[in-house]
Design a protein around this motif. Sequence first.
Motif, PDB file in Angstrom:
ATOM      1  N   MET B  73       0.880  -1.047   0.033  1.00 42.98           N
ATOM      2  CA  MET B  73      -0.184  -0.220  -0.025  1.00 42.98           C
ATOM      3  C   MET B  73       0.840   1.140   0.072  1.00 42.98           C
ATOM      4  O   MET B  73       0.491   2.313  -0.628  1.00 42.98           O
ATOM      5  N   SER B  74       1.848   1.204   0.872  1.00 41.43           N
ATOM      6  CA  SER B  74       2.668   2.354   0.859  1.00 41.43           C
ATOM      7  C   SER B  74       3.924   2.340  -0.212  1.00 41.43           C
ATOM      8  O   SER B  74       4.708   3.317  -0.096  1.00 41.43           O
ATOM      9  N   HIS B  75       4.048   1.585  -1.020  1.00 43.23           N
ATOM     10  CA  HIS B  75       5.111   1.280  -2.080  1.00 43.23           C
ATOM     11  C   HIS B  75       6.379   1.511  -1.244  1.00 43.23           C
ATOM     12  O   HIS B  75       7.465   2.171  -1.720  1.00 43.23           O
ATOM     13  N   LEU B  76       6.391   0.786  -0.199  1.00 42.43           N
ATOM     14  CA  LEU B  76       7.825   1.010   0.469  1.00 42.43           C
ATOM     15  C   LEU B  76       8.967   0.211  -0.077  1.00 42.43           C
ATOM     16  O   LEU B  76       9.906   0.774  -0.050  1.00 42.43           O
ATOM     17  N   LEU B  77       8.609  -0.767  -0.649  1.00 44.72           N
ATOM     18  CA  LEU B  77       9.820  -1.599  -1.441  1.00 44.72           C
ATOM     19  C   LEU B  77      10.463  -0.664  -2.392  1.00 44.72           C
ATOM     20  O   LEU B  77      11.778  -0.439  -2.380  1.00 44.72           O
ATOM     21  N   LEU B  78       9.764  -0.128  -3.258  1.00 42.18           N
ATOM     22  CA  LEU B  78      10.490   0.825  -4.084  1.00 42.18           C
ATOM     23  C   LEU B  78      11.188   1.859  -3.362  1.00 42.18           C
ATOM     24  O   LEU B  78      12.178   2.262  -3.884  1.00 42.18           O
ATOM     25  N   LEU B  79      10.576   2.549  -2.382  1.00 43.52           N
ATOM     26  CA  LEU B  79      11.094   3.486  -1.725  1.00 43.52           C
ATOM     27  C   LEU B  79      12.254   3.221  -1.138  1.00 43.52           C
ATOM     28  O   LEU B  79      13.443   3.882  -1.179  1.00 43.52           O
TER      29      LEU B  79
END
Lengths: 436, 238
Positions: B73-79
């Motif tokens: 949901m928070s696009h943590l991996l990309l970040l």
Amino acid sequence: MSLLCYRCLPCFKTRVSVSSSKLDETESSMESFVKLQKDAGTILEAFPLLPLSVDRMNQYRANVADYELKTVIGRGFSGATTISLARHRPSKSLVAVRKTNLELSAEDVLLVQNEITVTRQLSHPNLLPYYCTIVINREVWTIAPVMAYGSVQDLIHAHFHNGLHELAISLILRDVLKGLDYLHHLGYVHRSIKASHILISLNGKACLTGLRSSISMIRHGVRLKRIHDFPRSQIETNMYWLSSQILSQNLEGYGPKSDMYSLGITACEMGNGCVPFQDMAPSQMLLEKSNGTMPRLLDSTTVDASMLQDKEQAVEADSIPNLAENDAGPSGADKGSFDSLSSDQAAYKRTFSCMFHQFVEACLHRNPSLRPTAAQLFHHAFIKQVRKLPVGLPVLLSPVKPLKDADPFPNDMSGEPEVDAVTETMENLEIETWDF
Amino acid sequence: MPLFGKAQKTPAEVVKALRDAILALDKGDKKADKASEEVAKQLKIVKEMLIGTGDSEPQMEQVVAQLAQEMYMSHLLLLLIQNLSKIDFEPKKDVVQIFNNTLRRQIGTRSPTVDYICTHREILFTLVGGYESQEIALPCGHMLRECARFEPLAKIILFSDEFYNYFKYVEVSTFDIASDAFSTFKELLTNHKIMCAEYLELNYENFFRAYQGLLDSENYVTRRQSLKLLGELLLDRQ
């Protein structure tokens, strides 16, 4: 545990501040600059031959012209590797250049690759770092700091034929335990801990190296409970140090605790000057290990006079494994000669402390789950005893001289007295097996 | 609730804290220092939830599922991957473990993370680009090889233009990075045989023209490895 906290390691901090290329900003703030200097000082303690420089890791570039090779100081990996002393031209500092000829079997190339990738991803004061790796023709060059006293095995060969001083061993093992705890924490099993893989710097800091056989317990993001991989390629040289869990190759598998066994064997190696079981055939060694035969330190409490007499007659030498090793000892000079026997006798009248005996016993416990972890051993009385020791390791190693300067080793050796003196030191060192 | 110590944070809280800390990394001097400490701390918490430590077990499946959901949901991996070079040395390895662990999650026969990455391809391309920078090359390579185990992800990389960058990466003079890049290159070309055969047939000209360069390379390691790989590609009877 605070002593073993990795996140505050000096090396790591310095490296980070450099890698984010904010060096100028960092230096502008006086406070952090002082801190940075202090950190760099701690590294210097570990690798004193290098000048003070914050930009440690990025300073060594993958450029052959930067390195002026001086003299060969060691060989390893069955002759495929030579270690040379070299001068890093831009900084004028000394480095060790390890050249590995890659015309090896594909399997061995993978080992070299494994060693380099693993080492490059570690950062701990008690693990030998590689500054950079370069491919030149058919060789790969690895740039590492110079470890002035060579390996502990070199020290045993050079001077301490019957073992090092107990306090020296304690100091060395304390450093090794720190490095090992870091490795285990990250999920690696070293699988070849031995005296030749422990290097001593000029200031007496011990560094663990030789990660060629290491393996990670983490597969696809999951930490395995046990592993079953058998370190086949280097087995002939490593097996005397390996635990029976690795050697027996059964379904039980093994884990970091098998490194603790190797550490126990290494402690014996350092104390006795020879490796337990080394006089035996591999099959017999394995049998002894799986039967739970526990090697011991040789001193007045474990070796009595009658046993020594037996040995003199050399009749029952084979039935006393720990004693018989001296016959097959690494230095051929004293092999079987009567003189050395009497000197051995004198040596084994020493008495190691009860703590040291307990330490070895704990490491070599037959049941791996009952062996202490590296972090637990760090608090063992044997390790604690050197916390407030007034003298450092160099004093305890005193007759052996460290390798201090490369200047006397130009490619053309002139006959100046100074050169001779240092050459002599080099010869005394006998660093022939920097077995990385 | 544990008897001693603080109550554990919920996955949502941890992910939010981590995200905020990463975003704060870009702020100047002192705040960035504090943020990088915070990132390290939160990464450790996430890692322990997913993998456990040497002594403790990972969290219950339910918590892990919730954590993964929050990450998508928070696009943590990309970040995390985009900011990898700003993250400290040790926590970088935590990012790798978190990524690899999340990637292998399965619900029945479905791999939700793989599906997620398929719709967020920039994750893969950021990872490939990681080879450009010395300090993140090895962690990125590790994550890429995990990705290459999954056919849909290997296919995306293989059929992209970015794949041709590998011909450059495997030839850099730094041995550790070059050989790591080659391992990844090899896995992409050999892990999924049918898909790779299809790729080679479609891109025969381009691929082998570039490959010729590896065979003629100045670098002994590249020459040797590429010759061996060519042998494997040609002799595999499938």
